[in-house]
Design a protein around this motif. Sequence first.
Motif, PDB file in Angstrom:
ATOM      1  N   GLY A 126       9.507  -5.419  13.621  1.00 42.42           N
ATOM      2  CA  GLY A 126       8.299  -5.386  12.802  1.00 42.42           C
ATOM      3  C   GLY A 126       7.050  -5.150  13.643  1.00 42.42           C
ATOM      4  N   LEU A 127       6.964  -5.812  14.790  1.00 40.27           N
ATOM      5  CA  LEU A 127       5.812  -5.616  15.670  1.00 40.27           C
ATOM      6  C   LEU A 127       5.761  -4.191  16.231  1.00 40.27           C
ATOM      7  CD1 LEU A 127       5.732  -9.020  17.574  1.00 40.27           C
ATOM      8  CD2 LEU A 127       4.105  -8.181  15.858  1.00 40.27           C
ATOM      9  N   LEU A 128       6.907  -3.643  16.558  1.00 39.97           N
ATOM     10  CA  LEU A 128       6.948  -2.260  17.045  1.00 39.97           C
ATOM     11  C   LEU A 128       6.514  -1.283  15.954  1.00 39.97           C
ATOM     12  CD1 LEU A 128      10.215  -2.196  19.183  1.00 39.97           C
ATOM     13  CD2 LEU A 128       7.862  -1.965  19.992  1.00 39.97           C
ATOM     14  N   LEU A 129       6.947  -1.513  14.736  1.00 36.58           N
ATOM     15  CA  LEU A 129       6.554  -0.656  13.617  1.00 36.58           C
ATOM     16  C   LEU A 129       5.053  -0.753  13.373  1.00 36.58           C
ATOM     17  CD1 LEU A 129       7.413   1.232  11.316  1.00 36.58           C
ATOM     18  CD2 LEU A 129       7.755  -0.806   9.910  1.00 36.58           C
ATOM     19  N   LEU A 130       4.522  -1.962  13.385  1.00 36.33           N
ATOM     20  CA  LEU A 130       3.084  -2.158  13.212  1.00 36.33           C
ATOM     21  C   LEU A 130       2.297  -1.473  14.329  1.00 36.33           C
ATOM     22  CD1 LEU A 130       0.775  -3.520  11.646  1.00 36.33           C
ATOM     23  CD2 LEU A 130       1.110  -5.517  13.128  1.00 36.33           C
ATOM     24  N   SER A 131       2.766  -1.570  15.559  1.00 33.79           N
ATOM     25  CA  SER A 131       2.104  -0.913  16.689  1.00 33.79           C
ATOM     26  C   SER A 131       2.107   0.604  16.528  1.00 33.79           C
ATOM     27  CB  SER A 131       2.798  -1.283  17.999  1.00 33.79           C
ATOM     28  OG  SER A 131       2.703  -2.655  18.223  1.00 33.79           O
ATOM     29  N   ALA A 132       3.219   1.160  16.094  1.00 38.26           N
ATOM     30  CA  ALA A 132       3.303   2.608  15.901  1.00 38.26           C
ATOM     31  C   ALA A 132       2.353   3.068  14.805  1.00 38.26           C
ATOM     32  CB  ALA A 132       4.742   3.008  15.564  1.00 38.26           C
ATOM     33  N   ILE A 133       2.266   2.320  13.726  1.00 35.94           N
ATOM     34  CA  ILE A 133       1.350   2.679  12.636  1.00 35.94           C
ATOM     35  C   ILE A 133      -0.095   2.610  13.104  1.00 35.94           C
ATOM     36  CG2 ILE A 133       0.476   1.917  10.385  1.00 35.94           C
ATOM     37  CD1 ILE A 133       3.393   1.099   9.730  1.00 35.94           C
ATOM     38  N   LEU A 134      -0.460   1.550  13.830  1.00 38.30           N
ATOM     39  CA  LEU A 134      -1.828   1.440  14.353  1.00 38.30           C
ATOM     40  C   LEU A 134      -2.151   2.571  15.322  1.00 38.30           C
ATOM     41  CD1 LEU A 134      -2.278  -2.388  14.911  1.00 38.30           C
ATOM     42  CD2 LEU A 134      -3.641  -0.912  13.455  1.00 38.30           C
ATOM     43  N   PHE A 135      -1.206   2.906  16.191  1.00 37.04           N
ATOM     44  CA  PHE A 135      -1.428   3.992  17.150  1.00 37.04           C
ATOM     45  C   PHE A 135      -1.678   5.310  16.420  1.00 37.04           C
ATOM     46  CE2 PHE A 135       0.296   7.555  19.582  1.00 37.04           C
ATOM     47  CZ  PHE A 135      -0.545   7.513  20.682  1.00 37.04           C
ATOM     48  N   LEU A 136      -0.874   5.615  15.422  1.00 35.13           N
ATOM     49  CA  LEU A 136      -1.057   6.850  14.665  1.00 35.13           C
ATOM     50  C   LEU A 136      -2.384   6.855  13.919  1.00 35.13           C
ATOM     51  CD1 LEU A 136       2.527   7.479  13.249  1.00 35.13           C
ATOM     52  CD2 LEU A 136       1.328   8.791  15.010  1.00 35.13           C
ATOM     53  N   PHE A 137      -2.730   5.742  13.313  1.00 35.65           N
ATOM     54  CA  PHE A 137      -3.974   5.627  12.574  1.00 35.65           C
ATOM     55  C   PHE A 137      -5.180   5.850  13.492  1.00 35.65           C
ATOM     56  CE2 PHE A 137      -7.499   2.970  11.011  1.00 35.65           C
ATOM     57  CZ  PHE A 137      -7.734   3.612   9.805  1.00 35.65           C
ATOM     58  N   LEU A 138      -5.165   5.219  14.655  1.00 36.51           N
ATOM     59  CA  LEU A 138      -6.296   5.339  15.573  1.00 36.51           C
ATOM     60  C   LEU A 138      -6.357   6.708  16.248  1.00 36.51           C
ATOM     61  CD1 LEU A 138      -6.266   1.795  17.191  1.00 36.51           C
ATOM     62  CD2 LEU A 138      -7.853   2.689  15.481  1.00 36.51           C
ATOM     63  N   SER A 139      -5.227   7.270  16.609  1.00 34.22           N
ATOM     64  CA  SER A 139      -5.245   8.559  17.294  1.00 34.22           C
ATOM     65  C   SER A 139      -5.555   9.706  16.339  1.00 34.22           C
ATOM     66  CB  SER A 139      -3.930   8.815  18.022  1.00 34.22           C
ATOM     67  OG  SER A 139      -2.867   8.912  17.099  1.00 34.22           O
TER      68      SER A 139
END
Length: 121
Positions: A16-29
Motif C-alpha cells: 500500500g505504501l509503495l502504491l501511494l508513493s507511486a501515485i504521489l510521484f506521478l501526480f507531482l512529476s
Amino acid sequence: MEQRRTHKWDLLLVAGLLLLSAILFLFLSLGQEEGAGVRVCVDGVEVASYSLEQEGTYPLNGGSNILVIADGAAWISEADCPDDLCVKQGKVRSGGQCITCLPNKLTVTVYGADSAVDLVS
C-alpha cells in the motif's frame, strides 16, 4: 499461526505504501510546469534572463559562475566557490526550480511560459 498473519499484514502495508508513493510521484512529476527560461539574480537583483530554448554558455557574476543551457535545461558547470554546491545541484528545467550559490549570492530560477509570479515570499 499468529506470525503468518502478521507477515501478511506487513506485506499489505508495504504494498500500500509503495502504491501511494507511486501515485504521489506521478501526480507531482506530471503536474510540473515546463520551464520557458531562467532568471539570474545576484544579491537579489535580476541581472540577466535567458530562454531555455537558446543553447549557450554564459559567464555570470564576473565569470565566477558558468551557466550552461542545453536541451531545455540549465545548470552551473563551473564555480569559484569553495564547496561547489551550485555545480552539484544539477540540471533544472521545470518552473520554480532554482540553483543557488550562497558564497557568490547567485540564484538561477526557472520560470514558466505563462506564470506571472513564480514564488511568493
